[in-house]
Design an enzyme around this catalytic site. Structure first.
Site, PDB file in Angstrom:
ATOM      1  N   ILE A  52      -9.733   4.516  29.481  1.00  0.00           N
ATOM      2  CA  ILE A  52      -9.480   5.461  28.506  1.00  0.00           C
ATOM      3  C   ILE A  52      -9.195   5.306  26.961  1.00  0.00           C
ATOM      4  O   ILE A  52      -8.963   5.969  26.197  1.00  0.00           O
ATOM      5  CB  ILE A  52      -8.227   6.435  29.179  1.00  0.00           C
ATOM      6  N   GLY A  53      -9.324   3.751  27.031  1.00  0.00           N
ATOM      7  CA  GLY A  53      -8.925   3.267  25.658  1.00  0.00           C
ATOM      8  C   GLY A  53      -9.372   1.678  25.567  1.00  0.00           C
ATOM      9  O   GLY A  53      -9.033   1.005  26.503  1.00  0.00           O
ATOM     10  N   GLY A  55      -9.128  -1.938  22.586  1.00  0.00           N
ATOM     11  CA  GLY A  55      -8.709  -2.300  21.167  1.00  0.00           C
ATOM     12  C   GLY A  55      -8.705  -3.777  21.109  1.00  0.00           C
ATOM     13  O   GLY A  55      -9.509  -4.502  22.003  1.00  0.00           O
ATOM     14  N   LYS A  75      -2.130  -1.196  30.673  1.00  0.00           N
ATOM     15  CA  LYS A  75      -2.803  -1.925  29.575  1.00  0.00           C
ATOM     16  C   LYS A  75      -3.162  -3.003  30.094  1.00  0.00           C
ATOM     17  O   LYS A  75      -2.235  -3.829  30.658  1.00  0.00           O
ATOM     18  CB  LYS A  75      -1.884  -1.790  28.239  1.00  0.00           C
ATOM     19  N   ASP A 221       3.107  -0.727  12.373  1.00  0.00           N
ATOM     20  CA  ASP A 221       1.684  -0.397  12.547  1.00  0.00           C
ATOM     21  C   ASP A 221       1.681   1.096  13.020  1.00  0.00           C
ATOM     22  O   ASP A 221       1.051   1.567  13.914  1.00  0.00           O
ATOM     23  CB  ASP A 221       1.115  -1.042  13.369  1.00  0.00           C
TER      24      ASP A 221
END
Length: 388
Positions: A52-53, A55, A75, A221
């Site tokens: 779903i993601g 990076g 993650k 961030d």
């Protein structure tokens, strides 16, 4: 009150509130990975249903616990990629060290060395300037998340490591079904939120960051990509890989420029500036200002020639005033958190007051030490030793 004065350090409040023991986070260093079907992988009792993601630091999966049938966000980090990044970081540090020696020789020989400045934040949005070891960044993130409990901050539930597999996993309890709050593309404009919804989300960001700052943590961030939305529209702040922690009673001056440059304050956009003099809290507040601008306008505010031109496009005077305070170039004049939570735009002219700071920050964390970071993940510590 003078705007340039930072809020009192967290230590001044700790005597009034009871320290909370760190929440229990399970750590499984002998996990087992298996392939249930061609497309579905299983780690212990979790089925990784889909990605779903992703990076630079890893991928995020939607996972189902086979016993409780509860969904989690997991993650995943690649150990081999972390090793390669660590090697690259070491090479960069060596080159930087050689360059510094060369510059020093040039100064002695009378050669003028010009200071290095970034060309502009809009060209560097998704890059990171930190040379920190990748394993250290993960250990820092885990150490911080192990200690945090707040409605607007993602919750860490378990850390899994399969010693026979390339992946290391962090199981996040909260499943933010709606994903990131807004996708920012420097070449496109996203659909902005209404003023009402932008206020609703931004108020939650204030509460989450206020809780972090109160407990001696700066995020470093803050941006829309690191703000997730649950099914109930609850904002969850994520990604603490470059965050910094401060001892009780100490200052908040940050030690690295890690973060997303498009959301960095001016004081961090000049590599000549001494990092020891840069306030992490003020830097977070600037990033919150850029994030708010994104929510109401659909893109970062620095895609135009100047802020004044962009302010003309926003008709609500209180919002303009708030953005001017958040995006104040001088960090000593930038709005403070305690003033921010009472700003007329944030409170809708007093019609929607924020919950008291004392209630929002009722849970005071025990201090996170260097030892906590070192021991954040036993297996990662072992891997790091092997790599060294």
């Amino acid at each position: 009150m003078t705007i340039g004065v930072l809020p009192p350090s967290p230590s001044s409040h700790h005597a009034q509130r009871q320290l909370s023991p760190p929440p229990i986070v399970m750590e499984t260093t002998d996990a087992t990975t298996s392939q249930t079907t061609e497309s579905v992988k299983k780690i212990n009792r979790y089925l990784l249903e889909k990605e779903i993601g992703h990076g630079t630091s890893g991928r995020v999966h939607l996972a189902l616990h086979v016993d409780t049938h509860q969904h989690y966000a997991i993650k995943e980090f690649s150990k081999s990629c972390l090793r390669k990044r660590e090697q690259i970081a070491r090479m960069k540090r060596r080159r930087h060290s050689s360059s510094c020696c060369s510059n020093s020789n040039n100064r002695r020989s009378g050669t003028v060395v010009m200071p290095v400045r970034w060309a502009g934040p809009q060209k560097l949005q998704n890059t990171y300037t930190s040379c920190n070891n990748p394993f250290d960044l993960i250990r820092t993130e885990v150490a911080i998340l192990k200690n945090l409990r707040h409605r607007n901050i993602i919750t860490l539930y378990e850390v899994l490591d399969d010693p026979n597999n390339d992946s290391l996993y962090m199981v996040v309890m909260d499943m933010a079904q709606k994903g990131i709050i807004m996708h920012i593309d420097l070449h496109k404009t996203a659909t902005p939120y209404t003023e009402k919804m932008a206020r609703y989300y931004f108020r939650q960001v204030i509460l989450g960051i206020e809780y972090l700052h109160f407990n001696g943590i700066v995020h470093k961030d803050i941006k829309p990509d690191n703000l997730l939305l649950s099914q109930e529209d609850v904002v969850k702040i994520v990604d603490f890989g470059v965050s910094e922690m401060f001892i009780q009673g100490g200052g908040d001056n940050i030690t690295s420029t890690a973060g997303s440059p498009a959301f960095m304050p001016p004081e961090l956009c000049n590599l000549v500036s001494p990092l020891g003099s840069v306030s992490g809290k003020a830097a977070d507040i600037w990033s919150m200002g850029v994030t708010l601008y994104c929510l109401v306008h659909g893109h970062v505010p620095f895609a135009s020639e100047g802020l004044l031109d962009l302010y003309e496009k926003i008709k609500q005077q209180p919002l303009i005033h708030l953005l001017e305070k958040l995006l104040e170039k001088d960090p000593t004049k930038r709005i403070r958190m305690r003033e921010l939570r009472h700003h007329p735009w944030v409170t809708h002219d007093g019609k929607e007051p924020m919950i008291p700071e004392k209630e929002n920050c009722a849970s005071v964390l025990t201090s996170i030490t260097e030892k906590d970071i070192h021991n954040a993940i036993t297996k990662v510590r072992h891997i790091f030793t092997v790599v060294k």
